[in-house]
Design a protein around this motif. Structure first.
Motif, PDB file in Angstrom:
ATOM      1  N   TYR A 144       0.916  -1.200  -0.040  1.00  0.00           N
ATOM      2  CA  TYR A 144      -0.104   0.067   0.025  1.00  0.00           C
ATOM      3  C   TYR A 144       0.854   1.362   0.088  1.00  0.00           C
ATOM      4  O   TYR A 144       0.570   2.380  -0.695  1.00  0.00           O
ATOM      5  N   ARG A 147       2.421   1.784  -3.270  1.00  0.00           N
ATOM      6  CA  ARG A 147       1.290   2.512  -4.488  1.00  0.00           C
ATOM      7  C   ARG A 147       1.259   3.511  -3.859  1.00  0.00           C
ATOM      8  O   ARG A 147       1.105   4.660  -5.157  1.00  0.00           O
ATOM      9  N   ASP A 148       1.212   4.253  -2.701  1.00  0.00           N
ATOM     10  CA  ASP A 148       0.960   5.837  -2.292  1.00  0.00           C
ATOM     11  C   ASP A 148       1.902   6.404  -2.761  1.00  0.00           C
ATOM     12  O   ASP A 148       2.061   7.689  -3.287  1.00  0.00           O
ATOM     13  N   TYR A 151       1.728   7.184  -6.512  1.00  0.00           N
ATOM     14  CA  TYR A 151       0.791   7.882  -6.939  1.00  0.00           C
ATOM     15  C   TYR A 151       1.075   9.460  -6.587  1.00  0.00           C
ATOM     16  O   TYR A 151       0.827  10.545  -7.226  1.00  0.00           O
ATOM     17  N   GLN A 156      -0.508   8.900 -10.840  1.00  0.00           N
ATOM     18  CA  GLN A 156      -0.786   7.620 -11.313  1.00  0.00           C
ATOM     19  C   GLN A 156      -0.541   6.477 -10.757  1.00  0.00           C
ATOM     20  O   GLN A 156       0.831   6.701  -9.867  1.00  0.00           O
ATOM     21  N   CYS A 157      -1.336   5.249 -10.370  1.00  0.00           N
ATOM     22  CA  CYS A 157      -0.654   4.123  -9.975  1.00  0.00           C
ATOM     23  C   CYS A 157      -0.194   3.071 -11.173  1.00  0.00           C
ATOM     24  O   CYS A 157      -0.921   2.451 -11.684  1.00  0.00           O
ATOM     25  N   ASP A 159       2.334   0.411 -12.748  1.00  0.00           N
ATOM     26  CA  ASP A 159       2.948  -0.826 -12.619  1.00  0.00           C
ATOM     27  C   ASP A 159       4.488  -0.830 -12.230  1.00  0.00           C
ATOM     28  O   ASP A 159       5.183  -0.038 -12.839  1.00  0.00           O
ATOM     29  N   ARG A 181      -0.797   2.027 -16.165  1.00  0.00           N
ATOM     30  CA  ARG A 181      -1.325   2.632 -15.204  1.00  0.00           C
ATOM     31  C   ARG A 181      -2.852   1.857 -14.679  1.00  0.00           C
ATOM     32  O   ARG A 181      -3.351   0.902 -15.577  1.00  0.00           O
ATOM     33  N   LEU A 182      -3.014   2.013 -13.316  1.00  0.00           N
ATOM     34  CA  LEU A 182      -4.114   1.013 -12.664  1.00  0.00           C
ATOM     35  C   LEU A 182      -5.401   1.559 -13.358  1.00  0.00           C
ATOM     36  O   LEU A 182      -5.933   2.893 -13.604  1.00  0.00           O
ATOM     37  N   GLU A 192      -7.345  -4.156  -8.500  1.00  0.00           N
ATOM     38  CA  GLU A 192      -6.316  -3.587  -7.678  1.00  0.00           C
ATOM     39  C   GLU A 192      -5.905  -4.375  -6.674  1.00  0.00           C
ATOM     40  O   GLU A 192      -4.631  -4.123  -6.296  1.00  0.00           O
ATOM     41  N   TYR A 195      -3.051  -6.126  -8.143  1.00  0.00           N
ATOM     42  CA  TYR A 195      -1.926  -5.004  -8.295  1.00  0.00           C
ATOM     43  C   TYR A 195      -1.244  -4.941  -6.954  1.00  0.00           C
ATOM     44  O   TYR A 195      -0.217  -4.724  -6.722  1.00  0.00           O
TER      45      TYR A 195
END
Length: 252
Positions: A144, A147-148, A151, A156-157, A159, A181-182, A192, A195
């Protein structure tokens, strides 16, 4: 000595001198006023012998002198005893001082050893504390958090994936941030959750080989951005500092 008898004196006069020595003096035919010499035999004292009785009776001064003599003897004995005690005390004092110096030296050595041991314990404790803090920080960082971080950097999230690169016969491993991106059409993870599971696996590898901080510092410093509308695609690579053995272990 001159002797003048009175007129009424008649006859003979006996004069005793020194108990038994006597001489008769005839007084007949003497008239008043005549001087009659009197001779006596007086022995001269040639010597005086003094013998104390066998049983001595001491008077006040004898007792006093005897007390002085005894006191002198006692003083000599006391001085002798006192001298012996002082010598003994001096010997004991010397022994006590030697024991004190030895004990002081032993305690100083013991204090030095304890200080060294305590210092080593403090250093070991600090190292363990630092390691625990790093482990806590690493354990708090998960999929998590990665990912943050992505972002917050690009909005953008994207890969991520490991990519080996061979340059002049040397292999290196990079963690690339891909321009997918997600929620996009070319995004390879269906959900998600998939991911996040992938990001979690990446974080665990980075933590295992102590590369997480290195990757996060590169992520913060880079000015590049992943781009999908170009040919070729633009990814943002983060180099990993690994040995050949570690690299092979990750790629298996």
């Amino acid at each position: 000595m001159a002797f003048s008898p009175s007129s009424s004196c008649r006859g003979m006069m006996d004069v005793n001198v020194n108990q038994g020595s006597s001489k008769s003096v005839g007084l007949k035919g003497l008239h008043f006023g005549d001087v009659v010499p009197i001779t006596t035999h007086t022995p001269f004292v040639t010597s005086i012998s003094h013998r104390r009785p066998s049983t001595q009776l001491f008077g006040f001064f004898d007792d006093l002198m005897k007390g002085f003599e005894q006191g002198g003897d006692n003083d000599d004995q006391n001085k002798s005893k006192k001298g012996g005690m002082e010598k003994k005390n001096d010997d004991e004092q010397e022994l006590n001082e030697a024991d004190f110096v030895q004990e002081l030296k032993r305690r100083r050595e013991l204090d030095t050893e304890n200080a060294s041991a305590n210092s080593n314990k403090i250093v070991a404790s600090n190292v363990m504390t630092k390691q625990d803090e790093e482990e806590d920080e690493d354990s708090e960082f998960d999929g998590y958090a990665l990912r943050d971080a992505i972002y917050n950097k690009w909005g953008q999230c994207f890969d991520v994936d490991f990519q080996p690169v061979t340059t002049f016969g040397f292999r290196e491993l990079y963690l690339n941030v891909m321009p997918f991106r997600l929620g996009g059409k070319r995004f390879r993870h269906k959900t998600e959750l998939d991911y996040l599971c992938h990001l979690q696996a990446v974080v665990e590898i980075l933590v295992k080989y102590e590369q997480l901080d290195y990757v996060l510092s590169q992520l913060e410093e880079t000015t590049k951005k992943p781009r999908a509308g170009t040919s070729p695609l633009v990814a943002v690579p983060f180099r990993l500092d690994l040995t050949e053995e570690e690299l092979n272990s990750i790629l298996q």
